[in-house]
Design a protein around this motif. Structure first.
Motif, PDB file in Angstrom:
ATOM      1  N   PHE A 111     108.694  89.932  39.473  1.00 42.20           N
ATOM      2  CA  PHE A 111     107.417  89.874  40.182  1.00 42.20           C
ATOM      3  C   PHE A 111     106.225  90.159  39.266  1.00 42.20           C
ATOM      4  O   PHE A 111     105.105  89.760  39.588  1.00 42.20           O
ATOM      5  CB  PHE A 111     107.426  90.878  41.345  1.00 42.20           C
ATOM      6  CG  PHE A 111     106.226  90.782  42.243  1.00 42.20           C
ATOM      7  CD1 PHE A 111     106.084  89.723  43.127  1.00 42.20           C
ATOM      8  CD2 PHE A 111     105.224  91.753  42.213  1.00 42.20           C
ATOM      9  CE1 PHE A 111     104.979  89.615  43.962  1.00 42.20           C
ATOM     10  CE2 PHE A 111     104.118  91.665  43.046  1.00 42.20           C
ATOM     11  CZ  PHE A 111     103.992  90.589  43.922  1.00 42.20           C
ATOM     12  N   TYR A 114     103.336  87.617  38.320  1.00 45.03           N
ATOM     13  CA  TYR A 114     102.391  87.207  39.365  1.00 45.03           C
ATOM     14  C   TYR A 114     101.152  88.098  39.387  1.00 45.03           C
ATOM     15  O   TYR A 114     100.048  87.615  39.687  1.00 45.03           O
ATOM     16  CB  TYR A 114     103.075  87.223  40.738  1.00 45.03           C
ATOM     17  CG  TYR A 114     102.125  86.946  41.874  1.00 45.03           C
ATOM     18  CD1 TYR A 114     101.612  85.674  42.075  1.00 45.03           C
ATOM     19  CD2 TYR A 114     101.711  87.966  42.739  1.00 45.03           C
ATOM     20  CE1 TYR A 114     100.718  85.417  43.102  1.00 45.03           C
ATOM     21  CE2 TYR A 114     100.822  87.712  43.771  1.00 45.03           C
ATOM     22  CZ  TYR A 114     100.338  86.438  43.949  1.00 45.03           C
ATOM     23  OH  TYR A 114      99.453  86.182  44.967  1.00 45.03           O
ATOM     24  N   PHE A 171     104.593  82.175  39.160  1.00 43.92           N
ATOM     25  CA  PHE A 171     104.668  82.266  40.614  1.00 43.92           C
ATOM     26  C   PHE A 171     106.092  82.358  41.169  1.00 43.92           C
ATOM     27  O   PHE A 171     106.250  82.578  42.366  1.00 43.92           O
ATOM     28  CB  PHE A 171     103.964  81.056  41.247  1.00 43.92           C
ATOM     29  CG  PHE A 171     102.471  81.088  41.102  1.00 43.92           C
ATOM     30  CD1 PHE A 171     101.699  81.915  41.897  1.00 43.92           C
ATOM     31  CD2 PHE A 171     101.838  80.301  40.148  1.00 43.92           C
ATOM     32  CE1 PHE A 171     100.322  81.955  41.760  1.00 43.92           C
ATOM     33  CE2 PHE A 171     100.468  80.335  40.000  1.00 43.92           C
ATOM     34  CZ  PHE A 171      99.706  81.167  40.810  1.00 43.92           C
ATOM     35  N   TYR A 174     106.820  85.700  42.840  1.00 40.03           N
ATOM     36  CA  TYR A 174     106.110  85.830  44.118  1.00 40.03           C
ATOM     37  C   TYR A 174     106.892  85.141  45.235  1.00 40.03           C
ATOM     38  O   TYR A 174     107.108  85.710  46.307  1.00 40.03           O
ATOM     39  CB  TYR A 174     104.713  85.245  43.979  1.00 40.03           C
ATOM     40  CG  TYR A 174     103.962  85.122  45.287  1.00 40.03           C
ATOM     41  CD1 TYR A 174     103.403  86.237  45.897  1.00 40.03           C
ATOM     42  CD2 TYR A 174     103.803  83.875  45.891  1.00 40.03           C
ATOM     43  CE1 TYR A 174     102.705  86.127  47.086  1.00 40.03           C
ATOM     44  CE2 TYR A 174     103.106  83.760  47.085  1.00 40.03           C
ATOM     45  CZ  TYR A 174     102.564  84.879  47.670  1.00 40.03           C
ATOM     46  OH  TYR A 174     101.884  84.761  48.853  1.00 40.03           O
ATOM     47  N   ASN A 175     107.321  83.901  44.985  1.00 46.95           N
ATOM     48  CA  ASN A 175     108.115  83.183  45.979  1.00 46.95           C
ATOM     49  C   ASN A 175     109.442  83.881  46.242  1.00 46.95           C
ATOM     50  O   ASN A 175     109.917  83.929  47.383  1.00 46.95           O
ATOM     51  CB  ASN A 175     108.368  81.751  45.515  1.00 46.95           C
ATOM     52  CG  ASN A 175     107.114  80.895  45.564  1.00 46.95           C
ATOM     53  OD1 ASN A 175     106.196  81.179  46.317  1.00 46.95           O
ATOM     54  ND2 ASN A 175     107.061  79.875  44.741  1.00 46.95           N
TER      55      ASN A 175
END
Length: 294
Positions: A111, A114, A171, A174-175
């Motif tokens: 993470f 991000y 990203f 994040y997803n």
């Protein structure tokens, strides 16, 4: 106020609390949107008070000029790699949602990209993808893969894939976190029943996990595709749209039209077209997913 009933007082208080947020919403969201649509039918340089109504000429220019509408082709790699990004994010979410030792550490590690500043990420990868002193070409050289060394940001056929790969790195975590939250909402009894029935890992993933997180996949795919349409920061910082306009994006072209060529009317029309493209993709995605659900 003392002579008013409790119900009336509550209504007055609610109206007072709602007035300021609604006024700000109208002032900073709806009014600029209406103004944008109006300007898209005009010829305005952004400075003078003379605003000439020209009808649909700006929209004709957007759709018929390949230098404007054609740059959407440069954003196809962002959409393709965005889809791959979601697939990998689902796989990592499934792995890190299991009883894996140190899973919280790996979640944080995934993470972290991000929360990094987009411009800082762009400058960091400028050193990674540098042709002569870049770490990526250096690693390929150490591995004996000299033929794989490329000018990652100078090759017209590779530059958009290189930039899209940076977005995937940033990203994906994040997803993944969103998918982990969706996985944790699935009752464990379903997996236990599937295990008793002899379901394998792939069958469990395909027939239980994926159907239960379809709405989250739909949300993430919309964010991914709309983000691919509105990509701006990476090409602006790293390539300025080069080489030879190969990494020029629609949003980059829009800001250039407005602030470099002072054609705010055409730039407004381009912004409206971008909004309509986003709405179209959302509708198409919903119809495809809902059609498969039926």
């Amino acid at each position: 106020m003392g002579n008013l009933s409790y119900k009336t007082q509550r209504k007055i208080i609610m109206i007072c609390f709602l007035t300021i947020p609604l006024a700000m919403l109208l002032l900073f969201t709806y009014y600029p949107a209406v103004r944008l649509v109006y300007l898209s039918f005009t010829s305005w340089d952004g400075i003078s008070s003379d605003i000439s109504w020209i009808g649909l000429e700006n929209y004709k220019e957007v759709f018929l000029n390949p230098d404007l509408f054609g740059v959407f082709l440069h954003q196809i790699p962002y959409a393709l790699i965005g889809i791959i990004q979601n697939v990998i994010a689902i796989l990592f979410a499934v792995i890190l949602n299991s009883k894996l030792r140190g899973r919280n550490f790996f979640r944080v590690l995934m993470f972290l990209p991000y929360i990094m500043n987009a411009v800082a990420v762009a400058f960091m990868f400028q050193y990674v993808l540098d042709t002569t002193n870049g770490s990526l070409n250096g690693i390929l050289g150490l591995l004996g893969l000299d033929s794989w060394q490329q000018s990652w940001l100078g090759n017209e056929s590779l530059v958009n894939f290189s930039l899209a790969s940076i977005s995937m790195w940033r990203f994906m975590g994040y997803n993944m976190v969103i998918y982990i939250g969706a996985l944790q909402a699935i009752p464990g009894d379903i997996y236990e029943a599937a295990k008793i029935d002899g379901s394998g890992r792939f069958q469990t993933l395909w027939y239980i996990t994926i159907p239960n997180i379809t709405k989250i996949i739909q949300l993430n795919m919309f964010l991914t595709l709309s983000g691919a349409l509105a990509i701006f920061d990476l090409p602006y910082v790293l390539t300025k749209g080069g080489p030879a306009g190969a990494s020029q994006t629609f949003l980059l072209k829009t800001t250039e039209t407005a602030f470099q060529f002072n054609n705010f009317g055409l730039a407004s029309a381009m912004s409206v077209v971008l909004l309509l493209m986003t709405i179209f993709i959302l509708g198409l995605q919903n119809s495809v997913i809902n059609g498969k659900g039926e």
